[in-house]
Design a protein around this motif. Sequence first.
Motif, short mmCIF file in Angstrom:
data_model
loop_
_atom_site.label_atom_id
_atom_site.label_comp_id
_atom_site.label_asym_id
_atom_site.label_seq_id
_atom_site.Cartn_x
_atom_site.Cartn_y
_atom_site.Cartn_z
N THR A 81 1.32 -1.45 -0.13
CA THR A 81 0.17 0.01 0.29
C THR A 81 0.72 1.23 -0.26
O THR A 81 1.73 0.67 0.98
CB THR A 81 -0.75 -0.11 0.92
OG1 THR A 81 -1.43 -1.39 1.24
CG2 THR A 81 -2.03 1.31 1.11
N ARG A 135 -3.57 4.58 7.50
CA ARG A 135 -3.47 3.43 6.32
C ARG A 135 -1.91 3.49 5.76
O ARG A 135 -1.02 4.32 5.92
CB ARG A 135 -4.54 4.56 4.47
CG ARG A 135 -4.06 4.10 3.75
CD ARG A 135 -4.82 5.13 2.63
NE ARG A 135 -5.06 3.82 1.45
CZ ARG A 135 -5.95 3.68 0.81
NH1 ARG A 135 -6.91 2.85 1.90
NH2 ARG A 135 -6.06 2.83 -0.51
N GLU A 166 1.67 -2.22 5.40
CA GLU A 166 -0.24 -3.32 4.98
C GLU A 166 0.93 -3.85 3.36
O GLU A 166 1.60 -2.99 2.56
CB GLU A 166 -0.73 -1.98 4.97
CG GLU A 166 -2.05 -1.79 4.19
CD GLU A 166 -3.40 -1.18 4.55
OE1 GLU A 166 -3.29 -0.26 3.67
OE2 GLU A 166 -3.81 -0.81 5.84
N TYR A 167 -0.54 -4.20 3.20
CA TYR A 167 -0.60 -5.10 1.78
C TYR A 167 -1.63 -4.88 1.09
O TYR A 167 -2.41 -5.14 1.72
CB TYR A 167 -0.26 -6.28 1.73
CG TYR A 167 1.62 -6.37 1.20
CD1 TYR A 167 1.82 -6.32 0.41
CD2 TYR A 167 2.27 -6.42 1.94
CE1 TYR A 167 4.07 -6.56 0.05
CE2 TYR A 167 3.75 -6.99 3.00
CZ TYR A 167 4.34 -6.72 1.52
OH TYR A 167 5.63 -7.11 1.05
N THR A 168 -1.66 -4.47 0.04
CA THR A 168 -2.65 -4.98 -0.88
C THR A 168 -2.82 -6.08 -2.36
O THR A 168 -2.28 -5.71 -2.76
CB THR A 168 -3.30 -2.98 -1.45
OG1 THR A 168 -3.17 -2.04 -0.83
CG2 THR A 168 -4.94 -3.04 -2.45
N ASN A 193 -12.57 -6.47 0.44
CA ASN A 193 -11.70 -6.06 1.13
C ASN A 193 -10.37 -6.30 -0.10
O ASN A 193 -9.93 -7.72 0.52
CB ASN A 193 -11.89 -6.00 2.56
CG ASN A 193 -10.39 -5.88 3.01
OD1 ASN A 193 -10.30 -4.40 2.90
ND2 ASN A 193 -9.94 -6.29 3.64
N ARG A 240 -7.42 -5.10 1.67
CA ARG A 240 -5.62 -4.22 1.94
C ARG A 240 -6.11 -5.50 3.70
O ARG A 240 -7.07 -5.53 4.27
CB ARG A 240 -6.20 -2.49 2.93
CG ARG A 240 -6.81 -1.93 1.35
CD ARG A 240 -6.83 -0.73 1.92
NE ARG A 240 -6.52 0.11 3.15
CZ ARG A 240 -6.94 0.11 4.31
NH1 ARG A 240 -7.85 0.89 4.58
NH2 ARG A 240 -6.11 1.17 5.64
N ARG A 278 -3.42 -5.67 6.67
CA ARG A 278 -2.14 -4.66 7.64
C ARG A 278 -1.61 -6.03 9.05
O ARG A 278 -2.26 -7.26 9.90
CB ARG A 278 -2.92 -4.13 9.05
CG ARG A 278 -2.02 -3.07 9.18
CD ARG A 278 -3.16 -1.49 10.72
NE ARG A 278 -3.15 -0.65 9.38
CZ ARG A 278 -4.92 -0.66 9.13
NH1 ARG A 278 -5.26 -1.13 10.39
NH2 ARG A 278 -5.01 0.50 8.62
#
Length: 237
Positions: free
Chosen positions: A164, A176, A205-207, A219, A221, A223
């Motif tokens: 992210t 975020r 965090e990864y998306t 969703n 996202r 964390r």
Amino acid sequence: MKKYSITLLLLLAGNIAYTQSRTAKDQFMEAGLAVARKQGTFTIACFYNWNLGKKKRVTAGLGARATAYFGRDQYYITAPAELTSGSTGPGVLFKENINANIDTFLVRSPQVNAVNLLINLGYHFSDKIFVGFSIDAIGYSFGSRVSGTYINGHSSVLERAGITSFNALLISDNDRGSLNSELYAHYGLTDRIRIKAGVQFLFTEYTTRSNVQTLPEPNDRFRRKSLLAGFGIAYRL
């Protein structure tokens, strides 16, 4: 006797010089390492502080920090506050997680790089001992895409994910991206050189490529919240 008297005078002079060195403004740079089970960070930061009050013991400042995070077999969980807490806003800080809304994304070798502006607060307990708290506020993260395993109950599926990129401090699970915060202590070896010890609380965090989580709403996202013990060195400019 004369020899010991000269030594005592030199020590007193050094202590006076240290005491007088605390000015209204203070700039320093630091580098540090932090570790926990199967994970660690390397950080470089710069601070511009204002020492406040008659004795200039209270510190408030701004700065910038670069954090490189490395891990192995780390579990990332559903990130958005509307899923983890059922709402958004400052109140999420005091709400329990809704476990039924939280899924998992397993990353075998996470590596996240973040560059953020930070806020720094602290207090000089003496000329040599300083205790502070710094927290990232806004910035940018980058790094390689990864393959991970999305886990929902007893089912799992392979999925690609990227870091992210936008980081913002918005209170607890409203945050975020990747943000670092640190409670630390400095001990002055000299007027310019300090050693540091403390603890880091780090969000990474990864998306995912698609909305792999579909319930209670889509969703993408996920964390990781990491608590690490750290040490380092700081240099006053």
